[in-house]
Scaffold this active site. Structure first.
Site, PDB file in Angstrom:
ATOM      1  N   ARG A 184     -22.115  18.805   2.653  1.00  0.00           N
ATOM      2  CA  ARG A 184     -20.722  18.354   2.607  1.00  0.00           C
ATOM      3  C   ARG A 184     -20.567  16.989   3.270  1.00  0.00           C
ATOM      4  O   ARG A 184     -19.774  16.165   2.838  1.00  0.00           O
ATOM      5  CB  ARG A 184     -19.813  19.405   3.259  1.00  0.00           C
ATOM      6  CG  ARG A 184     -19.628  20.636   2.377  1.00  0.00           C
ATOM      7  CD  ARG A 184     -18.979  21.788   3.129  1.00  0.00           C
ATOM      8  NE  ARG A 184     -19.944  22.499   3.965  1.00  0.00           N
ATOM      9  CZ  ARG A 184     -19.669  23.080   5.118  1.00  0.00           C
ATOM     10  NH1 ARG A 184     -18.449  23.028   5.595  1.00  0.00           N
ATOM     11  NH2 ARG A 184     -20.614  23.704   5.804  1.00  0.00           N
ATOM     12  N   HIS A 186     -21.256  30.894   9.309  1.00  0.00           N
ATOM     13  CA  HIS A 186     -21.369  29.585   8.675  1.00  0.00           C
ATOM     14  C   HIS A 186     -20.809  29.710   7.262  1.00  0.00           C
ATOM     15  O   HIS A 186     -21.125  30.659   6.557  1.00  0.00           O
ATOM     16  CB  HIS A 186     -22.842  29.173   8.643  1.00  0.00           C
ATOM     17  CG  HIS A 186     -23.057  27.730   8.305  1.00  0.00           C
ATOM     18  ND1 HIS A 186     -22.834  27.233   7.043  1.00  0.00           N
ATOM     19  CD2 HIS A 186     -23.483  26.683   9.058  1.00  0.00           C
ATOM     20  CE1 HIS A 186     -23.110  25.929   7.054  1.00  0.00           C
ATOM     21  NE2 HIS A 186     -23.509  25.579   8.254  1.00  0.00           N
TER      22      HIS A 186
END
Lengths: 603, 245
Positions: A256, A236
């Site tokens: 994000r 990740h």
């Protein structure tokens, strides 16, 4: 004669995260007797850590979404190595599985007209992730747990399975020990569902909890099942990097999705510099367009921060390697900047990302509404695992099923965020359903008494040895080796070196000793988990060596490009009759014409 | 490198007591890091429960310097390292070994609470409509990570040992989450009074103070439930109304 208790069920499910619970609920609905075995307490499994959401084409936020788009997104993300039948079923059935959770009490965030809200996530064309702030996994596991405890499922908490037992070729049950008292238990069953999750503890920097030692992978491998795609470990892109105590803890992609941006030490949004060709048409051309996308503008395209995880992780590595990283070896993830755009930005961030706010405040002394976070890649998810039939989730071993992270196929070379929570619902249900119907028609199976005797003897061996070394040192060195030599960027000679070290760790694991007695002895538990980790580490390394190309989550330094010659098969891992690890190439079955057409249309 | 002393509860039954260990400290360190270091280097068989090490699973509950806390969320810079840091298992539950307590009672209690029962679906496709504001109230309670620190600190359980009569703050919050769920139509009010012992709680709010998820357990959960019980059983007007209706 070794002492053990015997329990009898039609179906046993090993693992009580989302997939295991969903499988147990479905099996119980099939009117068979179900035992659910879990290594920790009920409700503590790694599913609680999932943050961003569960992907399902409900089309509540954007009516253009449907299963075809979800299917195409999943295949594109997986670089077309996916089991297309699983990708199809997953995209079709995820919406019903999510709605079902609501009927069992889950409370997802709402749209303004009162339906389930969906958020943007990397690789998904439309807002698709049903969520509860940034604690979706907790909501899911609690809903399944609270529903499951009323379904006549026998739950065995804090039990670890050490061997699957067979009767001839087919499954006959499992042997486990009870962590609390150290007693052995034989679970006789006609069908076994593995739902043991991932392998993250094979790496030093990981977002995974201690349980993620690849038990299901190793149990299935030892029982003769085929593992596939083991080279594909998802890193990740955003884990915490500072302070050292929290290194690896996940920072949700939701940051994000809500407008957070990645910058290097010069303040530059470096993700705009490297947009892969097959995603260019879907990616924002400017920062302005990217911002509008995160705010729900349907005509805008997504910012490059929301490209697939493998790509973002590599871009971060590049910035760090080329000296443009943050002070502690990561890059900056900035959500605080949105105060330039939104009134009450601080309140907005706290409402949308409460656990992130809390996590950084409490563990890092950072107020994410005011300053950027430092982030870097962390081992997160295993795409590879037990090869299963797409419809039934049964492995090569009759009666042995797998669902969730320990199964393989849905995600191919790279998983999209949000597709694991939907994976465990869709295929947890299917595994439970088919395990129950298999168990109903199967004849009773008999485990071999000598094999049980031997397994207990092996498990107790660490108490007898009296050697100098304990299991923790071996495990720590294995984690470091995998991190350094079989991590995000892989090199041939380093992986060959890793294999040599793994051989040495295996030898030391066979000699390591534990002190104390059998009651709740973490040292003993670690010694036993170590054997699973070693199997998994070897499988990852050998599979990574076999694939001499870069695709999805696998990046080979010597072969930085995708190579068509490697696009037509999965790498398989099987235990040979002599006990050594055998690698094979398994050609992909031809894609059905209607599905091929969907992929072409969505390109 | 700096060091700190950890006074850890070791052993089982009457053969248990504190034992001192020294651990090296580093920046940002939490108590669970120290426990892991000691386990790996000095006491391989040290029993401790933990899973996520990120404050999300609620497994590593313990009493640190006498206060119920999660080991993974307790940073050493919040503690006085001039003195040994004591680490003990939760005391409101039977002890198993070292830092591990037997919390199985909690799982039995939960099963006794009537499960979620939704109203018929609002739309033809089997789905419901809810406004976010109604969801918010219940979402606060559903943040619970079941660490049982609130149960551990509750004097009704800890001192008076009324485990058979009182379900404790965790399960009052669980009941509150069900009772206030916008879709739920089950009635748990009678059970709360007769079987779950809500009257035992005298709102000292200790549970709220120790909650690592900052759930306002008493004010937002238990007090509204107590009001429902009072309305149902003790309000003279509504009693009359029920008799004649």
């Amino acid at each position: 004669m070794a002492q053990y208790e015997t329990h009898e069920h039609d179906v046993i499910v090993i693992g009580a995260g989302g997939a295991g619970l969903r499988a147990a609920i479905e099996a119980a609905a099939g009117s068979v007797s179900v035992g659910l075995i879990t290594k920790s307490l009920l409700g503590k499994a790694h599913t609680v850590m999932a943050e961003g959401g569960v992907a399902a084409a409900l089309a509540n936020v954007d009516e253009r979404d449907n299963w075809r788009v979800h299917f195409a997104d999943t295949m594109r993300g997986g670089q077309y190595l996916n089991n297309w039948r699983m990708a199809e079923l997953h995209a079709k059935e995820a919406p019903d599985r999510v709605k079902e959770l609501e009927a069992w009490g889950a409370l997802f965030d709402r749209t303004s007209d009162g339906r389930i809200l969906q958020r943007q996530f990397g690789g998904h064309r439309y807002p698709r992730l049903a969520h509860v702030g940034d604690r979706t996994g907790l909501e899911m596991i609690r809903t399944l747990q609270d529903h499951g405890i009323h379904q006549s499922i026998e739950v065995y908490m804090e039990h670890t399975v050490i061997r699957l037992l067979k009767d001839g070729g087919r499954i006959a049950g499992a042997l486990a020990y009870e962590r609390e008292r150290g007693r052995f238990k034989l679970f006789r069953a006609r069908a076994v569902v593995l739902a043991t999750g991932g392998i993250g503890r094979a790496y030093k920097i990981t977002s995974n909890s201690w349980e993620y030692t690849g038990d299901g992978h190793a149990l299935a491998y030892d029982a003769g099942a085929l593992l596939i795609d083991m080279e594909f470990v998802q890193f990740h892109p955003t884990g915490m990097v500072w302070p050292p105590s929290v290194r690896g803890i996940l920072v949700t992609e939701g940051v994000r999705g809500e407008g957070g941006v990645l910058r290097n030490k010069h303040g530059k949004r470096f993700m705009f510099d490297d947009i892969p060709e097959n995603y260019r048409a879907q990616t924002a051309a400017s920062e302005e367009e990217g911002w509008r996308y995160t705010q729900g503008d349907r005509d805008a395209r997504r910012p490059p921060e929301l490209l697939t995880r493998d790509h973002v992780a590599r871009c971060i590595m590049r910035e760090v390697r080329e000296g443009r990283g943050s002070p502690h070896g990561g890059v900056f993830l900035d959500i605080a900047w949105i105060r330039e755009r939104l009134p009450n930005a601080a309140e907005h961030i706290k409402r949308k990302l409460p656990s992130m706010y809390h996590q950084f405040k409490q563990l890092g002394d950072i107020d994410i509404t005011k300053e950027p976070m430092e982030v870097g890649p962390t081992t997160h998810y295993m795409m590879g695992g037990i090869r299963v039939d797409g419809d039934t989730q049964m492995s090569d071993v009759p009666g042995l099923f797998a669902a969730g992270e320990c199964g393989a196929g849905l995600h191919g070379a790279n998983r999209l965020g949000g597709n694991s929570l939907s994976d465990l619902l869709v295929f947890g249900k299917r595994a439970g359903e088919h395990a129950a119907s298999y168990a109903k028609q199967a004849r009773p199976a008999q485990a071999d008494a000598g094999e049980i005797e031997q397994a207990i003897h092996d498990a107790l061996a660490p108490f007898e040895r009296g050697g100098a070394e304990g299991p923790y040192q071996v495990q720590q060195q294995l984690e470091e080796t995998m991190q350094d030599l079989v991590g995000i960027v892989r090199r041939e000679h380093e992986m060959v070196e890793a294999l040599a070290r793994i051989e040495d760790y295996k030898r030391r694991a066979r000699q390591c000793s534990v002190c104390g007695h059998r009651e709740y002895n973490n040292g003993w538990h670690t010694a036993l988990d170590l054997s699973s980790l070693l199997t998994v580490a070897e499988a990852i390394t050998r599979s990574a060596l076999e694939r001499k190309e870069s695709r999805g989550a696998q990046f080979r330094d010597e072969y930085p490009a995708k190579d068509d010659r490697y696009g037509g098969f999965n790498v398989g891992v099987r235990k040979s009759a002599a006990g050594s690890m055998h690698i094979e190439r398994l050609p992909l079955p031809p894609l059905r014409d209607d599905l091929k057409q969907i992929i072409e249309e969505m390109k | 490198m700096a060091q700190a002393t950890f006074r850890i509860w070791r052993g089982e039954g009457d053969r248990a007591g504190f034992q001192d260990y020294t651990a090296e400290t580093f920046e940002g360190m939490v108590v669970l890091d120290a426990i892991h270091q000691i386990q790996a280097e000095q006491a391989n068989d040290l029993a401790v429960r933990w899973n996520c090490k990120a404050g999300k699973c609620g497994s590593c509950s313990a009493e640190i310097n006498g206060r119920p806390r999660l080991m993974c969320m307790t940073r050493l810079n919040q503690l006085d390292l001039g003195e040994p840091v004591t680490v003990e298992p939760m005391r409101a539950f039977p002890h198993i070994r070292d830092l591990v307590a037997d919390v199985s009672w909690n799982f039995r209690v939960k099963k006794q609470i009537r499960k979620f029962k939704p109203r018929p679906a609002d739309a033809a496709d089997g789905t419901w409509r809810m406004v976010q504001k109604d969801a918010d109230r219940v979402q606060e309670f559903r943040k619970c990570i079941e660490c049982y620190l609130c149960q551990d600190v509750c004097h009704v359980l800890r001192e008076h040992r009324l485990h058979e009569e009182f379900i404790g703050p965790r399960f009052l919050i669980y009941a509150a989450a069900l009772e206030m769920h916008p879709l739920d139509v089950e009635n748990r009010v009678q059970d709360l009074r007769d079987r779950h012992g809500i009257g035992c709680c005298n709102i000292t709010k200790c549970c709220t103070y120790v909650c690592p998820e900052s759930i306002t357990i008493t004010d937002n959960g238990i007090i509204p439930l107590k009001e429902r019980v009072v309305d149902r059983f003790f309000d003279p007007l509504s009693r009359l109304f029920r008799i004649f209706s």
